[in-house]
Design a protein around this motif. Structure first.
Motif, PDB file in Angstrom:
ATOM      1  N   ILE A  42      37.168   7.481  12.717  1.00 36.41           N
ATOM      2  CA  ILE A  42      37.833   6.287  12.210  1.00 36.41           C
ATOM      3  C   ILE A  42      36.939   5.574  11.189  1.00 36.41           C
ATOM      4  CG2 ILE A  42      38.745   4.019  12.848  1.00 36.41           C
ATOM      5  CD1 ILE A  42      40.548   6.361  13.637  1.00 36.41           C
ATOM      6  N   ASP A  43      35.655   5.547  11.447  1.00 40.80           N
ATOM      7  CA  ASP A  43      34.722   4.904  10.509  1.00 40.80           C
ATOM      8  C   ASP A  43      34.723   5.604   9.159  1.00 40.80           C
ATOM      9  OD1 ASP A  43      34.010   3.017  12.370  1.00 40.80           O
ATOM     10  OD2 ASP A  43      32.116   3.976  12.923  1.00 40.80           O
ATOM     11  N   LEU A  44      34.734   6.940   9.170  1.00 39.46           N
ATOM     12  CA  LEU A  44      34.735   7.682   7.908  1.00 39.46           C
ATOM     13  C   LEU A  44      36.013   7.425   7.122  1.00 39.46           C
ATOM     14  CD1 LEU A  44      33.648   9.772   5.900  1.00 39.46           C
ATOM     15  CD2 LEU A  44      34.659  11.557   7.354  1.00 39.46           C
ATOM     16  N   ILE A  45      37.148   7.449   7.805  1.00 42.48           N
ATOM     17  CA  ILE A  45      38.411   7.172   7.119  1.00 42.48           C
ATOM     18  C   ILE A  45      38.382   5.780   6.494  1.00 42.48           C
ATOM     19  CG2 ILE A  45      40.897   6.860   7.412  1.00 42.48           C
ATOM     20  CD1 ILE A  45      40.745   8.973   9.655  1.00 42.48           C
ATOM     21  N   GLY A  46      37.885   4.811   7.247  1.00 37.99           N
ATOM     22  CA  GLY A  46      37.795   3.454   6.723  1.00 37.99           C
ATOM     23  C   GLY A  46      36.927   3.374   5.478  1.00 37.99           C
ATOM     24  N   ARG A  47      35.797   4.074   5.482  1.00 39.65           N
ATOM     25  CA  ARG A  47      34.902   4.078   4.307  1.00 39.65           C
ATOM     26  C   ARG A  47      35.605   4.680   3.095  1.00 39.65           C
ATOM     27  NH1 ARG A  47      29.308   6.887   5.759  1.00 39.65           N
ATOM     28  NH2 ARG A  47      28.980   6.449   3.534  1.00 39.65           N
ATOM     29  N   LEU A  48      36.312   5.792   3.300  1.00 36.03           N
ATOM     30  CA  LEU A  48      37.001   6.442   2.189  1.00 36.03           C
ATOM     31  C   LEU A  48      38.119   5.561   1.633  1.00 36.03           C
ATOM     32  CD1 LEU A  48      37.172  10.085   3.608  1.00 36.03           C
ATOM     33  CD2 LEU A  48      35.891   9.350   1.583  1.00 36.03           C
ATOM     34  N   LEU A  49      38.850   4.894   2.517  1.00 33.31           N
ATOM     35  CA  LEU A  49      39.921   4.026   2.049  1.00 33.31           C
ATOM     36  C   LEU A  49      39.378   2.838   1.261  1.00 33.31           C
ATOM     37  CD1 LEU A  49      42.304   3.935   5.157  1.00 33.31           C
ATOM     38  CD2 LEU A  49      42.547   5.249   3.057  1.00 33.31           C
ATOM     39  N   LYS A  50      38.261   2.315   1.708  1.00 30.05           N
ATOM     40  CA  LYS A  50      37.663   1.184   0.998  1.00 30.05           C
ATOM     41  C   LYS A  50      37.132   1.596  -0.370  1.00 30.05           C
ATOM     42  CE  LYS A  50      34.201  -2.497   1.507  1.00 30.05           C
ATOM     43  NZ  LYS A  50      33.161  -3.080   2.401  1.00 30.05           N
ATOM     44  N   ALA A  51      36.525   2.786  -0.421  1.00 31.12           N
ATOM     45  CA  ALA A  51      35.928   3.249  -1.679  1.00 31.12           C
ATOM     46  C   ALA A  51      36.975   3.781  -2.655  1.00 31.12           C
ATOM     47  CB  ALA A  51      34.894   4.334  -1.391  1.00 31.12           C
ATOM     48  N   TYR A  52      38.057   4.373  -2.114  1.00 28.92           N
ATOM     49  CA  TYR A  52      39.049   5.034  -2.971  1.00 28.92           C
ATOM     50  C   TYR A  52      40.469   4.628  -2.552  1.00 28.92           C
ATOM     51  CZ  TYR A  52      34.907   7.792  -3.981  1.00 28.92           C
ATOM     52  OH  TYR A  52      33.630   8.185  -4.323  1.00 28.92           O
ATOM     53  N   PRO A  53      40.792   3.356  -2.689  1.00 30.32           N
ATOM     54  CA  PRO A  53      42.122   2.886  -2.275  1.00 30.32           C
ATOM     55  C   PRO A  53      43.223   3.587  -3.056  1.00 30.32           C
ATOM     56  CG  PRO A  53      40.987   1.230  -3.611  1.00 30.32           C
ATOM     57  CD  PRO A  53      39.982   2.285  -3.306  1.00 30.32           C
TER      58      PRO A  53
END
Length: 312
Positions: free
Chosen positions: A152-163
């Motif tokens: 879940i943390d990785l998905i959150g990081r990717l969404l924040k960096a590449y919305p």
């Protein structure tokens, strides 16, 4: 979830093959069109069920191009483009974009085990930068096969960096709590969560998920379409029970050759049994067993098949 790009029922489409084990896009396209006419909203091609990792880059490109040439709309297809190699992933993703596909499904780089979230973030960052971020990416969470889960943390990081670029996930973990955590954390931001397990379709839709991408949809998509359209009520509940029963039947033998057997017997086309090693066709006893299991569930003959044959 409203406005999901692939919202609804998506079959993880079997890849048809010729006797020499080369891809057969014409036969595959016929099956794909039948799926779209019988409950499917979209098609997951060249995934696990489609044996993508048994094909080389040129073959994977030829399969996608062949399907389009035989009349399967590119916009309906979410091809699997995730490879162990960064450059292969980029090449296949750019190819899918050029063909007009609206999204691609990415396995993590699966050869090296236990990578850190930092390593995975770096990998997907490279993919996004090298593909220009012009096609939505869907994360393929299948740790039983890849040995690499998406946290879940990785998905959150990717969404924040590449919305807007990392658009969703297919979760084939079989862990409903994990699917729900994705929905709870990210669906409000437009992140599309697809169950890889038929038995969870009605439930994930109620939670705010987008639908499913499943192997058994090769034969049970009629009932998946009912669940997606109705959501609740006696008809939807009965259709969901059929999805659960046919999923149980499908995994009672090796999944991919078992589904090939169902399609081969339904169509009378023995070519559907052709499969690349290390997979093998079912034994006669296994074939009889899965056919009986689908029949006992009430799923045979496949709905819409007779009409499709009459139209040929």
């Amino acid at each position: 979830m409203k406005n999901a790009l692939f919202g609804g029922v998506n079959a993880a489409v079997l890849t048809a093959m010729k006797p020499d084990l080369s891809p057969d896009p014409a036969r595959m396209a016929g099956h794909a069109k039948w799926l779209l006419a019988n409950g499917c909203n979209g098609l997951g091609v060249l995934g696990t069920t489609g044996e993508a990792n048994s094909f080389g880059l040129h073959e994977r490109k030829a399969i996608l191009e062949g399907l389009i040439a035989h009349g399967v709309p590119a916009a309906t297809m979410m091809p699997g483009t995730g490879c162990a190699s960064l450059t292969d992933t980029v090449e296949l993703t750019l190819h899918a974009k050029a063909q007009g596909c609206r999204g691609v499904l990415l396995l993590p780089p699966f050869y090296y085990k236990a990578p850190s979230d930092d390593g995975l973030f770096a990998y997907f960052s490279e993919v996004i930068q090298r593909t220009g971020g012009g096609i939505p990416l869907y994360l393929y969470n299948f740790p039983q096969q890849s040995a690499i889960p998406f946290s879940i943390d990785l998905i959150g990081r990717l969404l924040k960096a590449y919305p807007g670029v990392v658009k969703g996930s297919k979760d084939s973990s079989g862990d409903y709590a994990n699917m729900k955590a994705m929905v709870d954390n990210f669906a409000a931001d437009g992140f599309e969560v697809y169950s890889g397990s038929d038995e969870y379709l009605q439930r994930i839709l109620a939670e705010g998920g987008a639908g499913c991408i499943t192997a058994a949809s090769n034969g049970n998509s009629h009932w998946g379409g009912i669940v997606y359209a109705k959501r609740t009520g006696p008809e939807a509940d009965a259709a969901q029970a059929m999805l659960t029963a046919t999923r149980k039947a499908a995994v009672s033998v090796p999944l991919i050759p078992g589904l090939r057997e169902i399609i081969a017997r339904s169509t009378g086309d023995e070519g559907w049994r052709t499969i690349r090693p290390p997979h093998l066709p079912l034994t006669a006893a296994q074939g009889d067993a899965i056919w009986a299991a689908w029949g006992a569930a009430g799923a045979l003959p496949l709905p819409g098949f007779a009409a499709a044959k009459a139209a040929e």
